[in-house]
Design a protein around this motif. Structure first.
Motif, mmCIF file in Angstrom:
data_model
loop_
_atom_site.group_PDB
_atom_site.id
_atom_site.type_symbol
_atom_site.label_atom_id
_atom_site.label_comp_id
_atom_site.label_asym_id
_atom_site.label_seq_id
_atom_site.Cartn_x
_atom_site.Cartn_y
_atom_site.Cartn_z
ATOM 1 N N LEU A 121 28.373 42.978 25.793
ATOM 2 C CA LEU A 121 27.596 43.819 24.875
ATOM 3 C C LEU A 121 26.447 44.421 25.667
ATOM 4 O O LEU A 121 25.882 43.759 26.535
ATOM 5 C CB LEU A 121 27.003 42.986 23.743
ATOM 6 N N ARG A 122 26.071 45.637 25.337
ATOM 7 C CA ARG A 122 24.998 46.301 26.097
ATOM 8 C C ARG A 122 23.854 46.791 25.234
ATOM 9 O O ARG A 122 24.097 47.301 24.152
ATOM 10 C CB ARG A 122 25.547 47.564 26.785
ATOM 11 N N GLY A 123 22.657 46.674 25.786
ATOM 12 C CA GLY A 123 21.504 47.341 25.171
ATOM 13 C C GLY A 123 20.563 46.396 24.439
ATOM 14 O O GLY A 123 19.541 46.828 23.927
ATOM 15 N N ARG A 158 28.850 28.878 44.110
ATOM 16 C CA ARG A 158 29.081 30.311 43.883
ATOM 17 C C ARG A 158 29.911 30.450 42.612
ATOM 18 O O ARG A 158 30.342 29.457 42.039
ATOM 19 C CB ARG A 158 29.857 30.870 45.097
ATOM 20 N N LYS A 159 30.195 31.711 42.201
ATOM 21 C CA LYS A 159 31.077 31.914 41.055
ATOM 22 C C LYS A 159 32.473 31.376 41.349
ATOM 23 O O LYS A 159 32.848 31.196 42.520
ATOM 24 C CB LYS A 159 31.163 33.403 40.714
ATOM 25 N N LEU A 160 33.262 31.145 40.297
ATOM 26 C CA LEU A 160 34.644 30.703 40.497
ATOM 27 C C LEU A 160 35.507 31.248 39.361
ATOM 28 O O LEU A 160 35.109 31.218 38.194
ATOM 29 C CB LEU A 160 34.700 29.173 40.540
ATOM 30 N N SER A 173 34.006 45.116 44.173
ATOM 31 C CA SER A 173 35.360 45.307 43.637
ATOM 32 C C SER A 173 35.635 44.625 42.299
ATOM 33 O O SER A 173 36.708 44.050 42.087
ATOM 34 C CB SER A 173 36.423 44.891 44.669
ATOM 35 N N CYS A 174 34.672 44.708 41.397
ATOM 36 C CA CYS A 174 34.901 44.216 40.039
ATOM 37 C C CYS A 174 36.059 44.973 39.395
ATOM 38 O O CYS A 174 36.750 44.453 38.532
ATOM 39 C CB CYS A 174 33.650 44.410 39.190
ATOM 40 N N GLY A 175 36.270 46.217 39.816
ATOM 41 C CA GLY A 175 37.389 47.029 39.300
ATOM 42 C C GLY A 175 38.672 46.796 40.087
ATOM 43 O O GLY A 175 39.668 47.477 39.856
HETATM 44 FE FE1 SRM Z 1 31.828 41.637 38.912
HETATM 45 C C1 SRM Z 1 28.730 41.208 40.160
HETATM 46 C C2 SRM Z 1 30.576 43.488 36.436
HETATM 47 C C3 SRM Z 1 34.763 41.343 37.308
HETATM 48 C C4 SRM Z 1 33.276 40.594 41.829
HETATM 49 N N1 SRM Z 1 29.944 42.197 38.368
HETATM 50 C C5 SRM Z 1 28.783 41.902 39.016
HETATM 51 C C6 SRM Z 1 27.556 42.355 38.230
HETATM 52 C C7 SRM Z 1 27.064 41.165 37.477
HETATM 53 C C8 SRM Z 1 26.422 42.888 39.169
HETATM 54 C C9 SRM Z 1 25.155 43.153 38.391
HETATM 55 O O1 SRM Z 1 24.312 42.287 38.336
HETATM 56 O O2 SRM Z 1 25.023 44.232 37.855
HETATM 57 C C10 SRM Z 1 28.200 43.441 37.381
HETATM 58 C C11 SRM Z 1 27.588 43.670 36.029
HETATM 59 C C12 SRM Z 1 27.631 45.158 35.683
HETATM 60 C C13 SRM Z 1 27.535 45.426 34.225
HETATM 61 O O3 SRM Z 1 26.455 45.831 33.753
HETATM 62 O O4 SRM Z 1 28.564 45.314 33.554
HETATM 63 C C14 SRM Z 1 29.657 43.008 37.379
HETATM 64 N N2 SRM Z 1 32.483 42.189 37.147
HETATM 65 C C15 SRM Z 1 31.868 43.042 36.300
HETATM 66 C C16 SRM Z 1 32.787 43.484 35.182
HETATM 67 C C17 SRM Z 1 32.057 43.725 33.867
HETATM 68 C C18 SRM Z 1 33.539 44.756 35.607
HETATM 69 C C19 SRM Z 1 34.238 45.463 34.470
HETATM 70 O O5 SRM Z 1 33.823 46.583 34.180
HETATM 71 O O6 SRM Z 1 35.159 44.913 33.878
HETATM 72 C C20 SRM Z 1 33.776 42.306 35.188
HETATM 73 C C21 SRM Z 1 33.349 41.170 34.304
HETATM 74 C C22 SRM Z 1 34.379 40.082 34.257
HETATM 75 C C23 SRM Z 1 34.030 38.996 33.282
HETATM 76 O O7 SRM Z 1 34.329 39.178 32.102
HETATM 77 O O8 SRM Z 1 33.464 37.986 33.710
HETATM 78 C C24 SRM Z 1 33.701 41.882 36.646
HETATM 79 N N3 SRM Z 1 33.650 40.996 39.457
HETATM 80 C C25 SRM Z 1 34.769 41.065 38.677
HETATM 81 C C26 SRM Z 1 35.942 40.850 39.482
HETATM 82 C C27 SRM Z 1 37.380 40.977 38.987
HETATM 83 C C28 SRM Z 1 38.046 39.697 38.615
HETATM 84 O O9 SRM Z 1 37.398 38.698 38.297
HETATM 85 O O10 SRM Z 1 39.271 39.709 38.658
HETATM 86 C C29 SRM Z 1 35.500 40.647 40.777
HETATM 87 C C30 SRM Z 1 36.374 40.453 42.034
HETATM 88 C C31 SRM Z 1 37.071 39.149 41.995
HETATM 89 C C32 SRM Z 1 36.255 38.018 42.496
HETATM 90 O O11 SRM Z 1 35.181 37.735 41.956
HETATM 91 O O12 SRM Z 1 36.688 37.385 43.450
HETATM 92 C C33 SRM Z 1 34.058 40.735 40.749
HETATM 93 N N4 SRM Z 1 31.092 40.957 40.715
HETATM 94 C C34 SRM Z 1 31.858 40.619 41.782
HETATM 95 C C35 SRM Z 1 30.984 40.300 42.887
HETATM 96 C C36 SRM Z 1 31.421 39.846 44.296
HETATM 97 C C37 SRM Z 1 31.553 38.361 44.332
HETATM 98 C C38 SRM Z 1 31.364 37.758 45.698
HETATM 99 O O13 SRM Z 1 31.885 36.644 45.935
HETATM 100 O O14 SRM Z 1 30.654 38.333 46.528
HETATM 101 C C39 SRM Z 1 29.672 40.467 42.412
HETATM 102 C C40 SRM Z 1 28.368 40.229 43.184
HETATM 103 C C41 SRM Z 1 27.947 38.796 43.120
HETATM 104 O O15 SRM Z 1 28.502 37.969 42.395
HETATM 105 O O16 SRM Z 1 27.010 38.494 43.856
HETATM 106 C C42 SRM Z 1 29.783 40.895 41.059
#
Ligand code: SRM
Ligand code: SF4
Length: 589
Positions: free
Chosen positions: A177-179, A252-254, A514-516
């Protein structure tokens, strides 16, 4: 000693009997923390750490030491040492009240609480793009939501999320959710509990949303309905949505995904822990082979490796709990770019890792993986459109939500449609789309006429149906480029100009995190630097060749520095679609 009991039934759920949110299956009994070693005591004193307030309590002494001596560059460990993120579960409850009553303003909060620790309560400050507002990330295990939950979320978005008032279906089949502001975030945080949902442990060093199959329980080809397991694991990780302090300070995340069919809907190969359903050759029962260590980041992108472990169904929840504790206690906490699970598995070796997890399960000797071979080729199914369920007379109907962006009226419409025609639930997918299960076959034509399906199509075009995008620069502070709006505009134009004979999966991601998931796409676009006439401009790095399902392959980068402006990107994408995906320019009628 593990305290989790795997109690839910392993049956196929029937119409109307699905579980949503936290099922409340976990009985949390706090463990006795390891007594402090002299070395840790001395360091706590030297650094003047308040042990009770810190996030160190449930860690092993070795992990405490690694955390206390982490390099300065690993700011997350320092923040957790000072005050555990789990403390925000208490703080968040009266934050709103204090702000509403004028005791203080949100700006008065300690910076680390505001920008970092609130993520343990699902609140992500959008400091750079919309300071003072928060994105709230939930947990929606297996992407399943009821009409009641959809309406509640629609109301929260409409009434408590200000002018922004929108949300997303995420790439982990989840909702954001945003905002919202901190003024009302406490009400939303508490309200989620009343509808069986939760936002705890959704950011920072916690386990992300449990993914499975969007057609679990409906699918004629699944080996097992993974929903009960996903709910149980989610309950274990989050203590039924209330927060589990013992699993809230991982290195870290998992990510964990459970795949019940050959389609591998949750992309187990890019999860830190991937469980793939297979038959046990000894008993014929369905269990899971384990894959370990898949992840994407700015510095390393890797598919998982064979974890050489087979789990009977009733070992799955205990295995996940033990694995998380092994990661917590033994995982590296130094260079933050080297702290995902893969680094621990590589350091320990697969066999020693399996043994250690077995030890944490109370001395279980875990079996090696089983060999399940198929003679035929299985193509991952597209779940959009109308498909027969295993329950005779019913279909699921999948609708495309391009890039996953949703608004309150969409949530209300989803709720109305699933109640009027289906079993009162919807399923979200990791492709950011929505499915409606249990539609009686003789109602499908009537359902197709519902206005929401003019907006979110049941039979979308061949690009729209494969479109995925991360949040990008509209709201994400680390983004290099704007993604969602640009992706939708370019997709529409390409579909207007080209005849595209088959589905092409195009993924957009705003930065190298690469969240996408560009590495799983047919064509991937990742935000990066570019120049136009010598001046810095938004750009993309281009990827191609990702395959998903059985025997997946990660896409590779083939070009950098392409300006993201339509004038440059359209010809580039057209050329790719024509040369490599059989597309043809549309001829004027
Ligand atoms: Fe992600 C960080 C959004 C799936 C890898 N991700 C972020 C942040 C929290 C950064 C931030 O603080 O702004 C983003 C929030 C933006 C926002 O306002 O929405 C963000 N990640 C997302 C989402 C919303 C993308 C989307 O539009 O769908 C996904 C939320 C998933 C969920 O419901 O939990 C999302 N992120 C992913 C994925 C895909 C997956 O899980 O299959 C990845 C790559 C897979 C992985 O994690 O191995 C991913 N996000 C990251 C990373 C890199 C992690 C790392 O080990 O370095 C970050 C940066 C971090 O964690 O430091 C990050
Ligand atoms: Fe933000 Fe980068 Fe993730 Fe996109 S890929 S949501 S820009 S962190």
């Amino acid at each position: 000693v593990l305290r989790c009991s795997a109690s839910a039934t392993n049956g196929v759920m029937t119409n109307g009997a699905s579980m949503n949110g936290t099922g409340g299956t976990y009985k949390y009994v706090p463990s006795e923390p390891e007594p402090l070693s002299e070395e840790v005591k001395a360091l706590l004193e030297e650094k003047q750490v308040d042990f009770e307030a810190s996030g160190l309590k449930y860690l092993s002494n070795d992990a405490r030491l690694r955390s206390l001596t982490a390099p300065k560059s690993n700011k997350a460990e320092a923040i957790k040492v000072e005050k555990g993120g789990h403390r925000m579960w208490e703080d968040v409850h009266d934050l709103g009240e204090k702000i509403r009553s004028g005791q203080y303003k949100w700006e008065d909060l300690a910076l680390d609480d505001l920008d970092v620790r609130l993520k343990w309560s699902g609140l992500f400050h959008r400091k750079k793009r919309a300071a003072g507002t928060y994105m709230m990330r939930l947990k929606v295990p297996n992407g399943e939501l009821s009409a009641k939950q959809l309406r509640w979320l629609g109301d929260a978005m409409a009434h408590d999320c200000g002018d922004i008032a929108c949300g997303d279906i995420t790439t982990r089949a989840n909702i954001q959710l945003r905002g919202m502001t901190l003024e009302t975030s406490d009400k939303i945080f508490a309200g989620l509990q009343t509808i069986g949902l939760s936002a705890v442990q959704t950011g920072m060093d916690n386990v992300r949303n449990m993914t499975g199959s969007p057609i679990a329980g409906l699918d004629p080809h699944e080996l097992i309905d993974v929903r009960p397991l996903n709910y149980e694991i989610n309950d274990m990780i989050t203590n039924n949505g209330k927060g589990n302090p013992e699993l809230a300070n991982l290195p870290r995340k998992l990510n964990i995904g459970l795949s019940p069919s050959r389609d591998d809907f949750p992309h187990t190969h890019i999860n830190d822990v991937g469980l793939k359903a297979v038959h046990d050759p000894e008993t014929g029962e369905v269990g899971f082979n384990v894959e370990l260590g898949g992840y994407f980041s700015g510095k390393r992108n890797t598919m998982s490796i064979d974890g050489d472990t087979f789990l009977a169904r009733d070992q799955v929840v205990a295995y996940c709990e033990a694995l998380l504790k092994v990661f917590r206690d033994f995982g590296p906490r130094g260079d933050r770019q080297k702290t995902r699970l893969m680094w621990l598995v590589e350091a320990m070796g697969v066999e020693a890792f399996r043994e250690k997890v077995g030890e944490y399960m109370g001395g279980v000797k875990l079996r090696a993986a089983v060999d399940e071979k198929y003679d035929d080729v299985w193509e991952r199914r597209d779940v959009l459109g109308v498909h027969a369920q295993k329950q005779e007379g019913y279909s699921w109907v999948g609708a495309c939500v391009p890039t996953g962006r949703i608004f309150p009226d969409d949530l209300y419409a989803f709720a109305d449609v699933c109640e009027k025609y289906g079993d009162g639930t919807v399923r979200l997918t990791v492709e950011q789309d929505v499915l409606f299960p249990f539609i009686p076959n003789d109602k499908v034509e009537e359902l197709r006429k519902e206005p929401i399906f003019q907006k979110y199509k049941i039979d979308p075009g061949n690009l729209e149906r494969g479109l995925v995008s991360c949040t990008g620069a509209q709201y994400c502070g680390v983004a290099i480029i704007e993604t969602k709006n640009r992706a939708m505009a370019i997709t529409e134009k390409l579909e207007q100009q080209l005849d595209i004979p088959k589905k092409v999966r195009i993924h957009w991601t705003g930065c190298p995190n690469s969240c996408g998931q560009v590495q799983v796409a047919d064509i991937g676009l990742m935000g990066g630097p570019a120049k136009i006439d010598g001046k810095a401009a938004e750009g993309v790095r281009l990827f191609k060749g990702g395959t998903i399902g059985e025997n997946p392959v990660l896409a590779s980068e083939f070009e950098k520095g392409t300006p993201a402006h339509e004038d440059y990107l359209m010809p580039k994408l057209k050329e790719l679609l024509i040369n490599e995906f059989g597309a043809k320019e549309k001829t004027e009628a």
